[in-house]
Scaffold this motif. Structure first.
Motif, short mmCIF file in Angstrom:
data_model
loop_
_atom_site.label_atom_id
_atom_site.label_comp_id
_atom_site.label_asym_id
_atom_site.label_seq_id
_atom_site.Cartn_x
_atom_site.Cartn_y
_atom_site.Cartn_z
N ASN A 139 3.01 6.69 -43.63
CA ASN A 139 2.14 6.08 -44.64
C ASN A 139 1.99 6.92 -45.90
OD1 ASN A 139 1.51 3.76 -43.05
ND2 ASN A 139 0.20 5.08 -41.82
N LEU A 170 2.69 0.77 -50.08
CA LEU A 170 1.69 1.67 -49.50
C LEU A 170 0.56 1.99 -50.49
CD1 LEU A 170 4.02 4.07 -47.51
CD2 LEU A 170 2.32 2.50 -46.55
N GLN A 173 -1.70 -0.98 -50.41
CA GLN A 173 -2.49 -1.01 -49.18
C GLN A 173 -3.60 0.02 -49.19
OE1 GLN A 173 0.18 -0.37 -45.89
NE2 GLN A 173 1.22 -2.33 -46.16
N GLN A 174 -3.35 1.15 -49.84
CA GLN A 174 -4.31 2.25 -49.87
C GLN A 174 -5.32 2.11 -51.02
OE1 GLN A 174 -1.55 5.56 -49.88
NE2 GLN A 174 -0.90 5.13 -47.79
#
Length: 196
Positions: A139, A170, A173-174
């Motif tokens: 990740n 990513l 998503q973060q």
């Protein structure tokens, strides 16, 4: 180093607010009186000298910490960062390699060794390091981003684009919208560049 310093282990964060001249004086007095914290005084002295920009002196203290404790991962890591910042990227690669020998799951060593390898032109080695690090921590958007750069440098444009895409995914998503938008722009520019 200030960008790296903020990412060091939490026990070292107090260095940011440190009264540097007083700290240097205290460390020198402790060293002269044979006061021992194992390699702790040398490690902290290295952080202090790094903070004031005396990278060579910081390296000397990290080296002394390693003489006292040859398996001190934080001393290797910090010395590797300092070496890289003064242009000794081969020395940095050696320090990160030693960390990996001691602890093969220390993901940051793979990432920083990859950065150092890229700086000396070993982009294939950098890709291998990023790949190993991503196997441990899949990740890490920043690692995917740097892996894409290294892949691009060795001519693997397709994989570089896939890595960029994964980095963007990513970041999104973060919740890192700024880097997500940057990645989207880079991908768009790369696709435009390929067409012309």
């Amino acid at each position: 180093m200030s960008g790296y310093l903020k990412n060091l282990p939490s026990q070292c964060k107090y260095i940011e607010n440190l009264n540097v001249p007083s700290a240097i004086s205290d460390f020198n007095q402790a060293s002269e009186s044979n006061f021992s914290l194992g390699s702790g005084i040398e490690l902290i002295s290295g952080l202090v000298y790094s903070k004031i920009g005396d990278k060579q002196r910081a390296i000397e203290y990290y080296t002394e910490a390693l003489r006292i404790n040859p398996k001190h991962i934080t001393a290797y890591f910090n010395r590797g960062v300092e070496r890289s910042e003064i242009g000794d990227n081969q020395g940095a690669v050696e320090d990160y390699s030693e960390i990996i020998r001691i602890n093969p799951n220390y993901v940051m060593a793979y990432f920083f060794r990859g950065l150092a390898r890229s700086k000396i032109g070993d982009n294939q080695g950098a890709v291998e390091d990023y790949t190993k690090g991503l196997w441990i921590n899949p990740n890490d958007a920043i690692a995917y981003f740097h892996q894409s750069i290294a892949r691009s440098e060795i001519g693997d444009k397709h994989s570089a684009l896939l890595d960029l895409d994964k980095a963007g995914e990513l970041f999104k998503q973060q919740g890192d919208e700024e880097n997500y938008e940057i990645i989207k722009t880079i991908i768009t520019l790369k696709k435009i560049n390929e067409r012309y």
